[in-house]
Design a protein around this motif. Structure first.
Motif, PDB file in Angstrom:
ATOM      1  N   LEU A  71     -19.066 -53.358  -1.313  1.00 34.26           N
ATOM      2  CA  LEU A  71     -18.459 -52.091  -0.922  1.00 34.26           C
ATOM      3  C   LEU A  71     -18.347 -51.972   0.603  1.00 34.26           C
ATOM      4  O   LEU A  71     -17.431 -51.313   1.105  1.00 34.26           O
ATOM      5  CB  LEU A  71     -19.262 -50.930  -1.506  1.00 34.26           C
ATOM      6  N   THR A  72     -19.261 -52.622   1.324  1.00 36.12           N
ATOM      7  CA  THR A  72     -19.164 -52.639   2.790  1.00 36.12           C
ATOM      8  C   THR A  72     -17.927 -53.418   3.226  1.00 36.12           C
ATOM      9  O   THR A  72     -17.163 -52.972   4.097  1.00 36.12           O
ATOM     10  CB  THR A  72     -20.432 -53.278   3.400  1.00 36.12           C
ATOM     11  N   VAL A  73     -17.721 -54.593   2.624  1.00 32.92           N
ATOM     12  CA  VAL A  73     -16.540 -55.412   2.934  1.00 32.92           C
ATOM     13  C   VAL A  73     -15.268 -54.655   2.558  1.00 32.92           C
ATOM     14  O   VAL A  73     -14.284 -54.633   3.324  1.00 32.92           O
ATOM     15  CB  VAL A  73     -16.615 -56.764   2.176  1.00 32.92           C
ATOM     16  N   GLU A  74     -15.289 -54.009   1.401  1.00 40.16           N
ATOM     17  CA  GLU A  74     -14.134 -53.236   0.943  1.00 40.16           C
ATOM     18  C   GLU A  74     -13.780 -52.136   1.940  1.00 40.16           C
ATOM     19  O   GLU A  74     -12.600 -51.869   2.196  1.00 40.16           O
ATOM     20  CB  GLU A  74     -14.449 -52.636  -0.426  1.00 40.16           C
ATOM     21  N   GLU A  75     -14.812 -51.519   2.541  1.00 41.42           N
ATOM     22  CA  GLU A  75     -14.560 -50.436   3.492  1.00 41.42           C
ATOM     23  C   GLU A  75     -13.818 -50.945   4.728  1.00 41.42           C
ATOM     24  O   GLU A  75     -12.932 -50.271   5.255  1.00 41.42           O
ATOM     25  CB  GLU A  75     -15.870 -49.756   3.904  1.00 41.42           C
ATOM     26  N   PHE A  76     -14.164 -52.142   5.184  1.00 42.06           N
ATOM     27  CA  PHE A  76     -13.440 -52.730   6.322  1.00 42.06           C
ATOM     28  C   PHE A  76     -11.951 -52.854   6.011  1.00 42.06           C
ATOM     29  O   PHE A  76     -11.098 -52.526   6.842  1.00 42.06           O
ATOM     30  CB  PHE A  76     -14.003 -54.110   6.659  1.00 42.06           C
ATOM     31  N   PHE A  77     -11.641 -53.349   4.811  1.00 40.67           N
ATOM     32  CA  PHE A  77     -10.236 -53.557   4.439  1.00 40.67           C
ATOM     33  C   PHE A  77      -9.494 -52.222   4.304  1.00 40.67           C
ATOM     34  O   PHE A  77      -8.362 -52.082   4.781  1.00 40.67           O
ATOM     35  CB  PHE A  77     -10.137 -54.353   3.144  1.00 40.67           C
ATOM     36  N   ILE A  78     -10.126 -51.241   3.651  1.00 46.88           N
ATOM     37  CA  ILE A  78      -9.471 -49.942   3.460  1.00 46.88           C
ATOM     38  C   ILE A  78      -9.223 -49.250   4.795  1.00 46.88           C
ATOM     39  O   ILE A  78      -8.145 -48.693   5.043  1.00 46.88           O
ATOM     40  CB  ILE A  78     -10.317 -49.044   2.523  1.00 46.88           C
ATOM     41  N   LEU A 113       0.008 -49.867  -3.602  1.00 48.26           N
ATOM     42  CA  LEU A 113      -0.805 -50.385  -4.714  1.00 48.26           C
ATOM     43  C   LEU A 113      -1.291 -51.802  -4.429  1.00 48.26           C
ATOM     44  O   LEU A 113      -2.460 -52.129  -4.681  1.00 48.26           O
ATOM     45  CB  LEU A 113      -0.003 -50.349  -6.018  1.00 48.26           C
ATOM     46  N   LEU A 114      -0.404 -52.636  -3.897  1.00 44.01           N
ATOM     47  CA  LEU A 114      -0.786 -54.014  -3.579  1.00 44.01           C
ATOM     48  C   LEU A 114      -1.874 -54.060  -2.514  1.00 44.01           C
ATOM     49  O   LEU A 114      -2.823 -54.847  -2.622  1.00 44.01           O
ATOM     50  CB  LEU A 114       0.435 -54.802  -3.105  1.00 44.01           C
ATOM     51  N   LEU A 115      -1.755 -53.223  -1.493  1.00 44.04           N
ATOM     52  CA  LEU A 115      -2.757 -53.184  -0.430  1.00 44.04           C
ATOM     53  C   LEU A 115      -4.109 -52.714  -0.969  1.00 44.04           C
ATOM     54  O   LEU A 115      -5.156 -53.273  -0.629  1.00 44.04           O
ATOM     55  CB  LEU A 115      -2.297 -52.267   0.703  1.00 44.04           C
ATOM     56  N   ALA A 116      -4.082 -51.689  -1.826  1.00 41.02           N
ATOM     57  CA  ALA A 116      -5.334 -51.169  -2.388  1.00 41.02           C
ATOM     58  C   ALA A 116      -5.979 -52.181  -3.328  1.00 41.02           C
ATOM     59  O   ALA A 116      -7.183 -52.465  -3.231  1.00 41.02           O
ATOM     60  CB  ALA A 116      -5.068 -49.856  -3.124  1.00 41.02           C
ATOM     61  N   ILE A 117      -5.184 -52.765  -4.238  1.00 37.34           N
ATOM     62  CA  ILE A 117      -5.716 -53.746  -5.193  1.00 37.34           C
ATOM     63  C   ILE A 117      -6.237 -54.982  -4.458  1.00 37.34           C
ATOM     64  O   ILE A 117      -7.324 -55.495  -4.764  1.00 37.34           O
ATOM     65  CB  ILE A 117      -4.639 -54.136  -6.226  1.00 37.34           C
ATOM     66  N   GLY A 118      -5.483 -55.445  -3.454  1.00 43.12           N
ATOM     67  CA  GLY A 118      -5.912 -56.604  -2.674  1.00 43.12           C
ATOM     68  C   GLY A 118      -7.221 -56.347  -1.945  1.00 43.12           C
ATOM     69  O   GLY A 118      -8.102 -57.222  -1.908  1.00 43.12           O
ATOM     70  N   SER A 119      -7.374 -55.146  -1.394  1.00 44.76           N
ATOM     71  CA  SER A 119      -8.610 -54.788  -0.690  1.00 44.76           C
ATOM     72  C   SER A 119      -9.803 -54.801  -1.632  1.00 44.76           C
ATOM     73  O   SER A 119     -10.867 -55.344  -1.307  1.00 44.76           O
ATOM     74  CB  SER A 119      -8.465 -53.400  -0.052  1.00 44.76           C
TER      75      SER A 119
END
Length: 280
Positions: A68-75, A103-109
Motif C-alpha cells: 500500500l505504501t508503493v501504491e500510494e507513490f503511484f497514485i 481506469l488504466l492508470l488506476a489499475i496499473g498503479s
C-alpha cells in the motif's frame, strides 16, 4: 470517516464524477486500507494487551504495508499528472484524461503496488531470527524485524535502495517535473486572480506530496545501521495515522465543490440512515 465521506460524496454527486475525484477516491480507499493493516493491532495492544502475533500474520502485515505504501507513490504521481494536464492543457483535459486512461492508470498503479513487495517479503521471511522475539514497534515493520535477525542486513539495505530507485525516485521525479511545468504555466498567467485559481487546484496535492515524501524518505531511505527505533516509531505513527487523517481535511478544506456536495448530500445520507435504522 473523512475518507469514507469523500468516497461516498464522489459516488453520489454527479458533479464530482471527474478524473481528479476518481483518483482522490482511490487515495481515500488506500488510506483506509493502510490504516486497517496496522492500527487494529495497535488498538489490540493498547486495549487488550494483545501483544502476540503469529509469524504468518507478521509477514502478511509486512507485505500489505509495503504494497500500500508503493501504491500510494503511484497514485500521488498519477494525481500530479492529472493536475499538470488540468493546468497546462485545460482545453484538451477531457480528451486526454478520458475514462479509459483513468481506469488504466488506476489499475496499473494497484497492480504494480501488489507485485513490487513480493521479493521484499520473501527475502525477509527467509532471514534467520534468534534471541528475543519482541518486536520493538507497534506493527511488523521491516526495520524492527531486522533488529531481531541474525542474518546480515546488507541484502535488505541493497533491496531498499533498489526499491527507492525503481519506485520512489521515478515517481518523485515525475511529480516534480509535473509541478515544474505547472508553476511555469501559472507564472505566465497575467492576472493575479487567474494565478490564484490555477494554484488553488494544485495546492492540496502539493501539501500531500511534501508530507508523504518527507516522512517516508526519513523513515526508509536511510541505511538500517543509522536508524533509531524511537524515531522510526514516531515517523511510522505519523505516516500511519496523521497523514491519512489529514488527507481528507487537506483536500476538502478549501474545496468549494466538495463543500457544495456535502451541503446537498448530507440530508440525503441522513434520510437513508434513518430509514435503515427503522427497518432494523
Amino acid at each position: 470517516m473523512g475518507n469514507l465521506t469523500i468516497i461516498a460524496l464522489t459516488c453520489l454527486d454527479p458533479h464530482l464524477h471527474t478524473p481528479m475525484y476518481f483518483f482522490l477516491c482511490n487515495l481515500s480507499f488506500l488510506d483506509i486500507s493502510s490504516t486497517s493493516v496496522t492500527l487494529p493491532k495497535l488498538l489490540d495492544i493498547l486495549l487488550r494487551n494483545g501483544q502476540r502475533i503469529s509469524a504468518g500474520g507478521c509477514f502478511t502485515q509486512v507485505y500489505f504495508f509495503v504494497c500500500l505504501t508503493v501504491e500510494e507513490f503511484f497514485i500521488i504521481s498519477v494525481m500530479g499528472y492529472d493536475r499538470y494536464v488540468a493546468v497546462c492543457h485545460p482545453l484538451h483535459y477531457n480528451v486526454i484524461m478520458n475514462q479509459r486512461l483513468c481506469l488504466l492508470l488506476a489499475i496499473g498503479s494497484w497492480m504494480l503496488g501488489f507485485l513490487e513487495p513480493v521479493t521484499h517479503t520473501i527475502l525477509l521471511s527467509h532471514f534467520s531470527y534468534c534471541g528475543s522475539n519482541e518486536i520493538n514497534h507497534f506493527f511488523c515493520d521491516t526495520s524492527a524485524l531486522l533488529k531481531l535477525s541474525c542474518t546480515s542486513t546488507s541484502n535488505m539495505d541493497h533491496l531498499n535502495y533498489i526499491m527507492s530507485g525503481l519506485v520512489m525516485v521515478p515517481t518523485f521525479l515525475f511529480t516534480l517535473t509535473s509541478y515544474v511545468y505547472i508553476i511555469s504555466t501559472i507564472l505566465k498567467i497575467r492576472s493575479a486572480e487567474g494565478r490564484r485559481k490555477a494554484f488553488s487546484t494544485c495546492s492540496s496535492h502539493l501539501i500531500v506530496v511534501l508530507l508523504l515524501y518527507g516522512t517516508l524518505t526519513f523513515l526508509y531511505v536511510r541505511p538500517i545501521s543509522m536508524q533509531s527505533m524511537e524515531q522510526n516509531k514516531l515517523f511510522a505513527l505519523m505516516y500511519n495515522v496523521i497523514i491519512p487523517l489529514f488527507n481528507p481535511i487537506i483536500y476538502t478544506l478549501k474545496n468549494k465543490q466538495v463543500k457544495e456536495a456535502i451541503r446537498k448530500q448530507l440530508p440525503r445520507i441522513a434520510r437513508e440512515m434513518k430509514k435503515s435504522l427503522r427497518e432494523v
